[in-house]
Design an enzyme around this catalytic site. Structure first.
Site, PDB file in Angstrom:
ATOM      1  N   ASP A 406     -52.857 -34.141   5.963  1.00 58.20           N
ATOM      2  CA  ASP A 406     -51.627 -34.624   5.047  1.00 58.20           C
ATOM      3  C   ASP A 406     -50.363 -34.085   5.267  1.00 58.20           C
ATOM      4  O   ASP A 406     -50.287 -32.795   5.318  1.00 58.20           O
ATOM      5  CB  ASP A 406     -52.140 -34.938   3.665  1.00 58.20           C
ATOM      6  CG  ASP A 406     -53.457 -35.928   3.337  1.00 58.20           C
ATOM      7  OD1 ASP A 406     -53.730 -36.644   4.401  1.00 58.20           O
ATOM      8  OD2 ASP A 406     -54.002 -35.928   2.401  1.00 58.20           O
ATOM      9  N   GLN A 407     -49.285 -34.646   5.172  1.00 60.40           N
ATOM     10  CA  GLN A 407     -47.916 -34.072   5.025  1.00 60.40           C
ATOM     11  C   GLN A 407     -47.691 -32.983   4.117  1.00 60.40           C
ATOM     12  O   GLN A 407     -47.269 -31.870   4.248  1.00 60.40           O
ATOM     13  CB  GLN A 407     -46.934 -35.222   4.752  1.00 60.40           C
ATOM     14  CG  GLN A 407     -45.366 -34.536   4.661  1.00 60.40           C
ATOM     15  CD  GLN A 407     -44.295 -35.684   4.800  1.00 60.40           C
ATOM     16  OE1 GLN A 407     -44.696 -36.853   4.680  1.00 60.40           O
ATOM     17  NE2 GLN A 407     -43.228 -35.306   4.979  1.00 60.40           N
TER      18      GLN A 407
END
Length: 560
Positions: A406-407
């Site tokens: 995930d970012q």
């Protein structure tokens, strides 16, 4: 109009003395010297930004539209520190708002043309909305559904009659005389023909009723397409005029128009982002930039995929190409490598992405929080680990990400340097042969010491990117957990996911059927604590090296 703000307007000033760690770098190369120039996003600037978020949250004025906001920590000529704040584009239709950095010069020169064009664009928008609300759309759909129901009922009845005729033909073949059989068969054929006529008559009636509506709807859709094309062309013309007059100034005192800086063309909105506005204002007012932070506030539009309160770096197509010029005049700075541990030799840091292992077949990096693993769909989401490495490495274009983080998650990310290695590593992930360990801080107390969470996850298409537990549609998702330590109101937990679903650990932590406690900083799943990042880190990765045929165990020390 007061533009400069005191640090005390946003944070306790003691914070600025005690903490200055960096989580992101704005960077570019000086067009004249080629020196690499950098401006950090520090814990101080993030704290100031969180203070601004609290101010935005207290006023409905700022919740009407979602947009990027930014702050710039600066040093005044007398040595004191101050804060500038900016918004991207327009704020509720206004370019100049008291207390905020004004737009870069040039807009005033096209103010009349801008007002005229904006009025035209608004008129086009209203006409499109009116056309989309055409009552004939619903009328057509209602009538179409009614005819389809009639046709379906008729088809069912005709199918039943056909089956009866077939049975009757078989029965009478052995019972009737030839003459009587001929008459009976003709009667059955006539019944079939009449039913065919009945169906064609209903279809003709359907066409007679629906065709005028279809023509009106088609003309409406054509008009909407024409209006959208007019809107696109008007916006393009206005942007071209603005960019010809927009003038940016850097810290060496040089000024250039956007057309001079980006002669090959530029996307709509270039120059209206927070970073250019903040840096230009600082450069033209003899202010020394110390740190900057940009974040999203408000709801996201369908094509924005941004989360309120999250920090974002310079957008790849609008801001990044300008950074080298905007930062020119500042002293080049060097950045130390992050603190990383690995069982394999550490390679040099490339593009502020620490390399923890590399050989001729693969490369493993310690992805910083806030950076995408791979480029996103839209123009403002192109900055990523993959795009940076492709630009910086000689063989970068051959790189492919084997998996994703995930970012907001930091930690080990694995990339392959050739197709065969990518295929072999991907297969290991698919077959759950890769051992993954994550470390997280949860925003509350966890009662149990260890266990297994087995909750199926499903991505609701109406509420992306959020995932949720769904026993009907969800995919199997399994996570082992172990409490590592309890620190006041927080709990440090080690997660070992056996599956790799999107947001698996975040949902398994937050859902009441899992641990019932959100990961610290996970605003998407309900954490309200003010913190600089999502406290989730991909700490360990163990897999079989497909070429060396040996087990590789990589580790990256948890940064929190």
């Amino acid at each position: 109009m007061e533009i400069m703000h005191s640090l005390s307007d946003f944070i306790d000033c003691d914070f600025a003395i005690s903490d200055s760690s960096c989580s992101y770098w704005y960077e570019g190369r000086c067009p004249q010297s080629g020196d690499r120039l950098r401006l950090p996003r520090t814990s101080i600037s993030e704290a100031i930004a969180h203070g601004l978020m609290q101010q935005l949250a207290n006023k409905d004025y700022y919740s009407r539209e979602g947009k990027m906001y930014g702050i710039l920590l600066v040093e005044l000529p007398n040595g004191e520190q101050g804060v500038l704040k900016a918004f991207s584009g327009l704020l509720n239709g206004c370019t100049v708002v008291e207390g905020w950095v004004p737009p870069i010069p040039g807009r005033d020169e096209v103010a009349l043309e801008e007002a005229r064009t904006l009025a035209q664009l608004d008129a086009i928008k209203q006409e499109i909305l009116t056309l989309k609300q055409l009552t004939e759309h619903q009328q057509y759909q209602t009538l179409f559904d009614e005819f389809e129901q009639q046709l379906q009922a008729m088809s069912d009845r005709h199918r039943h009659c056909k089956h009866q005729r077939q049975e009757k033909r078989q029965q009478i073949c052995n019972l009737l005389t030839p003459e009587a059989l001929t008459i009976a068969l003709e009667q059955l054929d006539e019944e079939s023909r009449q039913q065919g006529i009945e169906r064609r008559q209903l279809k003709r009636q359907q066409n007679a009723v629906l065709q005028p509506l279809q023509q009106l709807i088609a003309a409406t859709d054509a008009r909407i397409s024409e209006l959208k094309q007019q809107r696109k062309e008007l916006s393009r013309q206005l942007q071209a005029q603005m960019h010809a007059t927009y003038s940016l100034t850097n810290f060496s005192g040089r000024s250039r128009s956007l057309q001079q800086l980006m002669p090959g063309g530029f996307p709509t909105g270039t120059g209206d982002c927070c970073a250019p506005k903040l840096l230009h204002y600082a450069a033209t007012h003899n202010l020394k930039p110390l740190a900057m932070a940009e974040f999203w506030w408000g709801a996201s539009s369908l094509n924005q995929d941004k989360i309120e309160g999250e920090f974002y770096g310079a957008c790849a197509e609008r801001c990044q190409p300008l950074m080298g010029f905007l930062l020119s005049g500042l002293k080049p700075v060097s950045i130390p490598n992050r603190n990383i541990h690995t069982t394999s030799p550490i390679s040099p840091t490339k593009g502020e992405i620490p390399i923890i292992y590399e050989d001729e077949w693969l490369i493993a990096v310690n992805k910083p929080a806030g950076l995408l693993s791979v480029p996103g769909r839209y123009r403002d989401r192109q900055d990523s680990v993959l795009s940076r490495l492709r630009h910086l490495l000689a063989d970068g274009m051959a790189l492919a990400s084997v998996h994703r983080l995930d970012q907001e998650t930091s930690g080990i990310l694995l990339l392959a340097r050739d197709r065969q290695t990518h295929r072999q590593l991907s297969q290991q992930f698919q077959q759950r042969q890769v051992h993954k360990v994550y470390e997280a801080i949860l925003s509350g107390a966890v009662r149990v010491e260890q266990g297994v969470i087995d909750l199926p996850l499903w991505g609701d298409p109406e509420n992306r990117p959020e995932q949720k537990v769904d026993w009907q549609h969800g995919k199997p998702s399994l996570t082992h957990f172990q409490v590592m330590a309890r620190q006041g109101d927080y709990t440090r937990v080690e997660f070992t996911p056996l599956t790799g679903r999107t947001h698996q650990l975040r949902v398994h932590a937050a859902d009441v059927r899992g641990l019932g406690v959100t990961i610290l900083g996970d605003r998407l799943y309900g954490c309200c604590a003010v913190t600089s990042r999502l406290h989730l880190h991909a700490r360990e990765l163990r897999f079989e090296h497909p070429q060396l045929e040996k087990s590789l165990h990589l580790q990256a020390i948890t940064p929190f």
